[in-house]
Design a protein around this motif. Structure first.
Motif, PDB file in Angstrom:
ATOM      1  N   LEU A   1      60.573  11.039  70.659  1.00 40.84           N
ATOM      2  CA  LEU A   1      61.303  12.375  69.929  1.00 40.84           C
ATOM      3  C   LEU A   1      62.052  12.876  70.298  1.00 40.84           C
ATOM      4  O   LEU A   1      63.573  13.471  69.402  1.00 40.84           O
ATOM      5  N   LEU A   2      61.937  13.478  71.296  1.00 36.56           N
ATOM      6  CA  LEU A   2      63.199  15.051  71.559  1.00 36.56           C
ATOM      7  C   LEU A   2      64.352  13.904  71.851  1.00 36.56           C
ATOM      8  O   LEU A   2      65.015  14.650  71.185  1.00 36.56           O
ATOM      9  N   ALA A   3      63.889  12.564  72.932  1.00 35.59           N
ATOM     10  CA  ALA A   3      65.124  12.369  72.883  1.00 35.59           C
ATOM     11  C   ALA A   3      65.893  11.724  72.211  1.00 35.59           C
ATOM     12  O   ALA A   3      67.348  11.319  71.538  1.00 35.59           O
ATOM     13  N   THR A   4      64.724  10.541  70.664  1.00 33.17           N
ATOM     14  CA  THR A   4      65.289  10.416  69.809  1.00 33.17           C
ATOM     15  C   THR A   4      66.604  11.772  69.033  1.00 33.17           C
ATOM     16  O   THR A   4      68.063  10.865  68.471  1.00 33.17           O
ATOM     17  N   MET A   5      66.048  12.681  68.869  1.00 29.77           N
ATOM     18  CA  MET A   5      67.179  13.987  68.204  1.00 29.77           C
ATOM     19  C   MET A   5      68.412  13.681  68.547  1.00 29.77           C
ATOM     20  O   MET A   5      68.976  13.969  68.819  1.00 29.77           O
ATOM     21  N   VAL A   6      68.177  13.890  70.055  1.00 31.01           N
ATOM     22  CA  VAL A   6      69.716  14.347  70.941  1.00 31.01           C
ATOM     23  C   VAL A   6      70.555  12.802  70.915  1.00 31.01           C
ATOM     24  O   VAL A   6      71.908  13.589  70.294  1.00 31.01           O
TER      25      VAL A   6
ATOM     26  N   ALA B   1      70.964  11.184  68.342  1.00 29.34           N
ATOM     27  CA  ALA B   1      71.303  11.132  66.511  1.00 29.34           C
ATOM     28  C   ALA B   1      72.195  12.585  66.797  1.00 29.34           C
ATOM     29  O   ALA B   1      72.876  11.708  65.830  1.00 29.34           O
ATOM     30  N   PHE B   2      72.248  13.453  67.331  1.00 29.77           N
ATOM     31  CA  PHE B   2      73.680  14.299  67.223  1.00 29.77           C
ATOM     32  C   PHE B   2      74.148  13.806  68.285  1.00 29.77           C
ATOM     33  O   PHE B   2      75.476  14.231  67.476  1.00 29.77           O
ATOM     34  N   ALA B   3      74.039  12.987  69.483  1.00 33.23           N
ATOM     35  CA  ALA B   3      75.385  13.113  69.830  1.00 33.23           C
ATOM     36  C   ALA B   3      76.223  11.802  68.691  1.00 33.23           C
ATOM     37  O   ALA B   3      76.967  11.571  69.209  1.00 33.23           O
ATOM     38  N   GLY B   4      75.122  11.132  67.805  1.00 34.29           N
ATOM     39  CA  GLY B   4      76.172  10.237  66.927  1.00 34.29           C
ATOM     40  C   GLY B   4      76.169   9.112  67.472  1.00 34.29           C
ATOM     41  O   GLY B   4      76.537   8.259  66.351  1.00 34.29           O
ATOM     42  N   ALA B   5      74.915   8.359  68.342  1.00 29.69           N
ATOM     43  CA  ALA B   5      74.470   7.057  68.316  1.00 29.69           C
ATOM     44  C   ALA B   5      73.449   6.703  67.392  1.00 29.69           C
ATOM     45  O   ALA B   5      72.503   6.255  68.196  1.00 29.69           O
TER      46      ALA B   5
END
Length: 185
Positions: free
Chosen positions: A57-62, A64-68
């Motif tokens: 979930l942490l990787a998901t957030m990163v 998502a913030f990167a725009g992918a």
């Protein structure tokens, strides 16, 4: 949040009585209940899966913030699957009610009504160690029902009872008491 699976062990521990004295410690016998606590191996494996899910979930957030967003959606789906697997792993085991006995597996659940059950007994037989293909000599709680079929409910080497012989004996006695109570009713 109530944890009904703790009631059975607390009834034994608080009273100091034997399993024959406190065989059916629940007031509401209509609900499906696990008459023992989940074991440390099962809880530990579920905790590790939830820890893995938190990293996903942490990787998901990163991501998502990167725009992918497609990658974030994929990671979110994987995290949901890991969380669902952890929760399902906690539900695995034998469950009883006045309607019958239910063996919940990771993928398959089998329910047998008490009127179809012929015997519930503890036997010495080769059992799987922590559910792996390796077998060792141990005890198993076996349900036999009409038609000659048998279902292994609990073993003393599964994730709930490995190195907890007293807990296995108490759980087997409790399930046998439920069977004695409702098979003759």
């Amino acid at each position: 949040m109530p944890l009904p699976f703790l009631t059975a062990d607390r009834a034994f521990e608080a009273s100091g009585e034997t399993s024959d004295d406190v065989a059916l410690p629940f007031d509401d016998h209509d609900q499906w209940r696990r008459p023992y606590r989940p074991g440390p191996w099962r809880v530990g494996a579920s905790a590790l899966l939830l820890l893995l899910a938190s990293f996903i979930l942490l990787a998901t957030m990163v991501i998502a913030f990167a725009g992918a967003l497609p990658g974030a959606g994929l990671c979110l789906g994987i995290a949901v699957l890991v969380i669902a697997a952890a929760l399902r792993l906690l539900r695995v085991g034998a469950w009883v009610s006045k309607h019958g006995l239910r063996r919940v597996g990771f993928f398959v659940t089998t329910t047998v009504a008490w009127d179809r059950a012929t015997t519930v007994r503890t036997v010495q037989q080769p059992v799987r160690w922590l559910g792996l293909p390796r077998t060792v000599q141990g005890q198993a709680l076996v349900l036999a029902w009409q038609g000659g079929e048998q279902l292994t409910l609990l073993t003393d080497h599964n994730a709930d009872f490995l190195s907890r012989a007293e807990a296995f004996d108490r759980a087997a006695d409790t399930v046998e008491a439920w069977g004695d109570e409702y098979r003759r009713a």
